[in-house]
Write an enzyme that holds these catalytic residues in place. Structure first.
Site, short mmCIF file in Angstrom:
data_model
loop_
_atom_site.label_atom_id
_atom_site.label_comp_id
_atom_site.label_asym_id
_atom_site.label_seq_id
_atom_site.Cartn_x
_atom_site.Cartn_y
_atom_site.Cartn_z
N MET A 30 0.84 -1.20 0.00
CA MET A 30 0.00 0.00 0.00
C MET A 30 0.87 1.25 0.00
O MET A 30 0.38 2.36 0.24
CB MET A 30 -0.95 -0.01 1.20
N LEU A 33 6.71 3.50 1.57
CA LEU A 33 7.67 2.40 1.75
C LEU A 33 8.60 2.62 2.93
O LEU A 33 9.02 3.73 3.22
CB LEU A 33 8.51 2.24 0.48
N HIS A 37 9.35 -3.14 3.54
CA HIS A 37 9.03 -3.30 2.13
C HIS A 37 10.31 -3.50 1.30
O HIS A 37 10.35 -4.33 0.39
CB HIS A 37 8.33 -2.05 1.59
N GLY A 147 5.23 -10.20 3.82
CA GLY A 147 5.91 -10.18 5.11
C GLY A 147 5.19 -11.00 6.16
O GLY A 147 3.96 -11.02 6.22
N LYS A 149 5.10 -10.11 9.05
CA LYS A 149 4.50 -9.10 9.93
C LYS A 149 2.98 -9.27 9.96
O LYS A 149 2.36 -9.22 11.00
CB LYS A 149 4.90 -7.73 9.40
N ASP A 150 2.41 -9.48 8.75
CA ASP A 150 0.96 -9.71 8.64
C ASP A 150 0.75 -11.22 8.56
O ASP A 150 0.43 -11.76 7.51
CB ASP A 150 0.42 -8.98 7.42
N SER A 186 3.93 1.26 7.92
CA SER A 186 3.62 2.61 7.41
C SER A 186 2.84 3.39 8.46
O SER A 186 2.90 4.61 8.51
CB SER A 186 2.80 2.50 6.13
#
Ligand code: AMP
Length: 287
Positions: A30, A33, A37, A147, A149-150, A186
Site C-alpha cells: 500500500m 515504503l 518493504h 511479510g 508481519k501480517d 507505514s
C-alpha cells in the site's frame, strides 16, 4: 523504471516479459515504503528478472471508520526508493481503475479469516484476497513476496492460492524491525512522543514470552495473563487480542510447541499495531 497506472498496460507488460522468458517477481504494497518493504524488494530482485512493485491503498480492505482517507501516501518518495531498490515497474492504479462502476466480484476465504484480525475487522480479509487475486491476474507473477508481519494475511493468501490453483509461488519474509524492536509499519508515522515509546511494549512482550518459554513455560493461559498485564501497564494501550495459535490452523493452543505463534494486536491511542513471533523457533529468534 516505469510507473504504470493502467490495468491493460500492466497486463501487456507482463505478457511481453513472460513471452521473453522472464521470471516475474512481485511485491504488493500500500506504499509509503519502509525498510520492511525494501527487504521484500531486495529478495524479489534476487529471485526475478522483472521486479514489479504495486502501490495501491485498497479501499475494500478498510472498514467504516478506519484510516483509508488518512493512510499515508507519497508516490514520489516511494518511486525514488523503488528505483534505488532495482524495481523495474511500479503498478499504481487508481481505485476506479481497480473497481470500475458495476464491480461485483469478491474472493472470500472461509475459516481462518474469521478469527484474530478478521474478527476485529469484519470484511478486511475479503478486501485483501479480492485485491491480491486481481493483482495476480494483472501482474501475472511467477512469485510474490509477503511479510510475516501480517502473519494471518500470509496464511490467508497461502490458503487462497492453494484453493484456487493460482500458479504463483508465495514467499514469506521475516519481520523487519526498528533498532529498538518496533516492527516497521507505514502506520508508525501516526505514533508521536510517548506513544512511540509505548508501542515498544509489543516487541517487549514478544521478547518476554520467548524468554519464559525458553526457561520452560509451556502454558499458554499463564503466558497470556502475564503479557496482558504487561501491555495494560501502558497508559494508552488498549488490547485487541493476545493469542497463542497454531501457525497453520490459527486455532488457539493450550500448550506451547514448535508450531505456536504469539499474535498481538494492540491499539496505542488510536493506532492499531500488530506483531507476532514463533515462541519456540531457535533458528529464527528475532523473526
Ligand atoms: P503494506 O504496505 O503494509 O500492505 O505491506 C506490504 C507488504 O509488506 C506485506 O506483505 C507486509 O506483510 C510487508 N511488510 C510490512 N511491514 C513489514 C515489516 N516490518 N517487515 C517485513 N515485511 C513487512
Amino acid at each position: 523504471m516505469d510507473i504504470i497506472n493502467s490495468v491493460s498496460e500492466m497486463q501487456q507488460r507482463s505478457l511481453a516479459a513472460r513471452a521473453a522468458g522472464q521470471r516475474i517477481a512481485f511485491v504488493p504494497t500500500m506504499g509509503f515504503l519502509h525498510q520492511g518493504h525494501l527487504s521484500l524488494l531486495e529478495e524479489g530482485r534476487k529471485r526475478g528478472d522483472l521486479l514489479v512493485l504495486s502501490i495501491f491503498v485498497n479501499p475494500t480492505q478498510f472498514g467504516q471508520g478506519e484510516d483509508y482517507e488518512d493512510y499515508p501516501r507519497d508516490l514520489q518518495r516511494d518511486a525514488e526508493l523503488a528505483a534505488q531498490a532495482g524495481v523495474d515497474v511500479i503498478f499504481a492504479p487508481t481505485a476506479s481503475e481497480m473497481y470500475p462502476k458495476g464491480y461485483a466480484t469478491y474472493i472470500d476465504v472461509e475459516g481462518i479469516t474469521e478469527t484474530l484480525c478478521g474478527a476485529s475487522r469484519p470484511g478486511h480479509f475479503r478486501g485483501v484476497t479480492t485485491v491480491v487475486n486481481k493483482l495476480f491476474n494483472i501482474v501475472q507473477p511467477h512469485l510474490a513476496l509477503f511479510g510475516n508481519k501480517d502473519f494471518q494475511q500470509l496464511a490467508v493468501i497461502r490458503r487462497m492460492v492453494l484453493d484456487q490453483n493460482t500458479p504463483v509461488e508465495i514467499i514469506g519474509m521475516p519481520i523487519f524491525r526498528e533498532p529498538d524492536g518496533l516492527a516497521m509499519s507505514s502506520r508508525n508515522v501516526y505514533l508521536s512522543g510517548s506513544r512511540r515509546q509505548q508501542a515498544l511494549v509489543l516487541s517487549q512482550a514478544i521478547e518476554t514470552a520467548r524468554q519464559l518459554v525458553a526457561v520452560g513455560e509451556t502454558d499458554s493461559a499463564a503466558l497470556i495473563a502475564n503479557l496482558t498485564e504487561m501491555i495494560s501497564r501502558q497508559p494508552d494501550a488498549q488490547i485487541d487480542y493476545v493469542r497463542i495459535c497454531h501457525q497453520l490452523s490459527l486455532q488457539d493452543q493450550e500448550q506451547i510447541d514448535s508450531d505456536s505463534v504469539l499474535l498481538l494486536a494492540v491499539f496505542i491511542g488510536s493506532t492499531r499495531l500488530i506483531d507476532n513471533s514463533f515462541l519456540l523457533d531457535a533458528t529464527n529468534p528475532a523473526q
